[in-house]
Design a protein around this motif. Structure first.
Motif, short mmCIF file in Angstrom:
data_model
loop_
_atom_site.label_atom_id
_atom_site.label_comp_id
_atom_site.label_asym_id
_atom_site.label_seq_id
_atom_site.Cartn_x
_atom_site.Cartn_y
_atom_site.Cartn_z
N VAL A 128 -45.48 8.49 -40.44
CA VAL A 128 -45.74 8.52 -41.87
C VAL A 128 -44.41 8.37 -42.57
O VAL A 128 -43.41 8.97 -42.15
CB VAL A 128 -46.41 9.85 -42.28
CG1 VAL A 128 -46.56 9.95 -43.79
CG2 VAL A 128 -47.75 10.02 -41.58
N GLN A 129 -44.37 7.55 -43.62
CA GLN A 129 -43.15 7.40 -44.41
C GLN A 129 -43.46 7.68 -45.88
O GLN A 129 -44.57 7.44 -46.34
CB GLN A 129 -42.58 5.99 -44.28
CG GLN A 129 -42.08 5.66 -42.89
CD GLN A 129 -41.43 4.30 -42.83
OE1 GLN A 129 -41.87 3.35 -43.48
NE2 GLN A 129 -40.39 4.19 -42.03
N GLY A 130 -42.46 8.16 -46.59
CA GLY A 130 -42.62 8.43 -48.02
C GLY A 130 -41.39 8.04 -48.79
O GLY A 130 -40.29 7.98 -48.25
N ARG A 131 -41.60 7.75 -50.08
CA ARG A 131 -40.49 7.46 -51.00
C ARG A 131 -40.93 7.84 -52.41
O ARG A 131 -42.11 8.02 -52.69
CB ARG A 131 -40.10 5.98 -50.94
CG ARG A 131 -41.13 5.05 -51.52
CD ARG A 131 -40.71 3.61 -51.47
NE ARG A 131 -41.75 2.74 -52.01
CZ ARG A 131 -41.73 1.44 -51.94
NH1 ARG A 131 -40.71 0.81 -51.37
NH2 ARG A 131 -42.71 0.73 -52.45
N THR A 132 -39.96 7.98 -53.30
CA THR A 132 -40.25 8.32 -54.69
C THR A 132 -39.30 7.57 -55.61
O THR A 132 -38.20 7.20 -55.20
CB THR A 132 -40.15 9.84 -54.93
OG1 THR A 132 -40.54 10.14 -56.27
CG2 THR A 132 -38.75 10.37 -54.66
N THR A 133 -39.73 7.33 -56.85
CA THR A 133 -38.85 6.65 -57.80
C THR A 133 -37.95 7.63 -58.52
O THR A 133 -36.90 7.26 -59.03
CB THR A 133 -39.67 5.84 -58.83
OG1 THR A 133 -40.61 6.70 -59.47
CG2 THR A 133 -40.39 4.70 -58.15
N SER A 134 -38.36 8.90 -58.60
CA SER A 134 -37.51 9.96 -59.16
C SER A 134 -38.12 11.30 -58.81
O SER A 134 -39.27 11.38 -58.40
CB SER A 134 -37.38 9.80 -60.68
OG SER A 134 -38.62 10.06 -61.32
N GLY A 135 -37.34 12.35 -58.93
CA GLY A 135 -37.85 13.67 -58.58
C GLY A 135 -37.97 13.84 -57.08
O GLY A 135 -37.34 13.14 -56.30
N THR A 136 -38.79 14.78 -56.66
CA THR A 136 -38.98 15.09 -55.26
C THR A 136 -40.42 14.81 -54.86
O THR A 136 -41.35 15.15 -55.58
CB THR A 136 -38.67 16.58 -54.98
OG1 THR A 136 -37.32 16.83 -55.36
CG2 THR A 136 -38.84 16.92 -53.51
N PHE A 137 -40.59 14.19 -53.70
CA PHE A 137 -41.90 13.89 -53.14
C PHE A 137 -42.06 14.76 -51.91
O PHE A 137 -41.22 14.74 -51.02
CB PHE A 137 -41.97 12.41 -52.81
CG PHE A 137 -43.28 11.96 -52.22
CD1 PHE A 137 -44.48 12.46 -52.65
CD2 PHE A 137 -43.30 10.99 -51.22
CE1 PHE A 137 -45.69 12.02 -52.11
CE2 PHE A 137 -44.48 10.54 -50.67
CZ PHE A 137 -45.69 11.06 -51.12
#
Length: 154
Positions: A128-137
């Motif tokens: 599983v992979q994750g990313r965010t444009t700002s803040g914390t995911f």
């Protein structure tokens, strides 16, 4: 006209025009760890990796994540999740959190398909992979179980 009185038990095959496919194998893994990222590039949640040995070179991998929690933190982020076998990625699933909400959390089930070329007998590690444009995911919740299922399908 005389009606056809066949029952379902009399059906032995579907017409050739209907694709049938099948599940070749199912593997799963669980973790009580939590994954967090503030990165805008995809990062791997290694606590829930699962290795699978492909039975067929023509198969796809249906990945299902039953997460204890998925949370988009402060800021105005788009939070994206995808599955990868290290070479091929699934489409990503996007969660969007409105600017007017401090945090947005759900107890989701995320499903996507990994397609691509591989060899029968190849050992693939699904992640599983994750990313965010700002803040914390955040995915998962320390102490609560999150599970990933991988189905090899034809």
């Amino acid at each position: 006209i005389k009606p056809n009185n066949n029952t379902l038990s009399a059906i032995t095959a579907l017409p050739a025009a209907i694709p049938t496919g099948k599940v070749l194998q199912v593997v799963s893994t669980s973790t009580t760890a939590e994954y967090g990222t503030t990165n805008s590039s995809f990062n791997t949640w290694s606590d829930i990796n699962r290795t699978i040995t492909a039975i067929s070179a023509n198969s796809k991998f249906m990945c299902i994540l039953n997460a204890a929690r998925i949370m988009c933190g402060s800021g105005d982020p788009n939070c994206d999740i995808q599955f990868t076998d290290g070479t091929n990625n699934s489409n990503f699933i996007r969660m969007y959190k409105s600017l007017n909400i401090t945090n947005a959390a759900v107890n989701p089930s995320v499903t996507s398909i990994i397609s691509g070329n591989h060899s029968a007998g190849a050992s693939l590690t699904i992640s599983v992979q994750g990313r965010t444009t700002s803040g914390t995911f955040t995915i998962g919740d320390n102490g609560s179980s999150s599970t990933m299922f991988v189905l090899e399908i034809e």
